[in-house]
Design an enzyme around this catalytic site. Sequence first.
Site, short mmCIF file in Angstrom:
data_model
loop_
_atom_site.label_atom_id
_atom_site.label_comp_id
_atom_site.label_asym_id
_atom_site.label_seq_id
_atom_site.Cartn_x
_atom_site.Cartn_y
_atom_site.Cartn_z
N ASN A 153 0.83 -1.20 0.00
CA ASN A 153 0.00 0.00 0.00
C ASN A 153 0.87 1.25 0.00
OD1 ASN A 153 -2.30 1.71 0.34
ND2 ASN A 153 -3.37 0.06 1.39
N ASP A 203 -2.54 1.90 5.82
CA ASP A 203 -2.79 2.28 4.43
C ASP A 203 -1.68 3.18 3.92
OD1 ASP A 203 -3.89 3.60 2.04
OD2 ASP A 203 -5.78 2.66 2.60
#
Length: 286
Positions: A153, A203
């Site tokens: 990510n 993330d």
Amino acid sequence: MDISEIKTLGSGLARPEGVMAEPGGGLVAADARGCCAKISPDGQTQFYGNVGGVPNGICLDKQGNCIIANIGNGQVQCLAADGTHTVLFDKADGRAMPAPNFPFLDLQGRLWVSNSTAGDLEQSLRQPAPDGCVMVYENNRARIAAEGLYFANGVAVDSEGKYLYVAETTRQAISRFAIGKDGSLGDRQTYGPEPLCDLGFPDGCALDEAGNLWVTFPARGAVGYIDPDRRLCMVAEDRRMEVLRRPTNICFGGKDRKTAFIGSLDSQSIAYFPVPYPGQALIHQL
């Protein structure tokens, strides 16, 4: 931090996963409708470009072009201010990269891009598998720099170009790689706790000048940082997701780069709040 300290900027955005702060005080944000948005310091929002797919993470180059990891069509694109765009690449070492997630342009001019999975996005989140990778694009060629990652990510590189950091979402951990002089990567090391925390699916990530690695946690509605001693310190948490609505990427801008701007999956604007240390200057902010 009290949630009331978090403000928002901009309006009408759709899944602004990626956000970048411009030197002049404005913002650029990804928009899921196949375009990007420019947000002025007073919040006026204008959309530009027609890149198709679903723009995800973004970064800016020295000329202010927006580099897009388009997770919807498998392309890494360069979007100019006039709305025209080119495709930089969609393959690495001859292999299709179907899920480009986040691009990072380091101070050496290398473009690092995560590719979350070789298969279906939703399935890879439900059934974690080490089929993600990081690519590097230089001299008009993309190659695979690291493989075997669990939903690769957010990506960050320190200002000296020594280390590459990658958020492995489904491993609930941050990985760090030493960068060789030729751009090759050393062995993967876990940086910080593993798992990071409860609902600790990272993330985005970004560095500040104090050496803290800031991390967003969409499932937790939270933003924190891993300090140089590799301890996780939570800064803002919004379990009800009233303003931090599944936060994704983080960047620093404003006066002395001491404001954090947060992309998200569910907001129609960009959340922001003050931070104690300046963010690391990115290539477009020098």
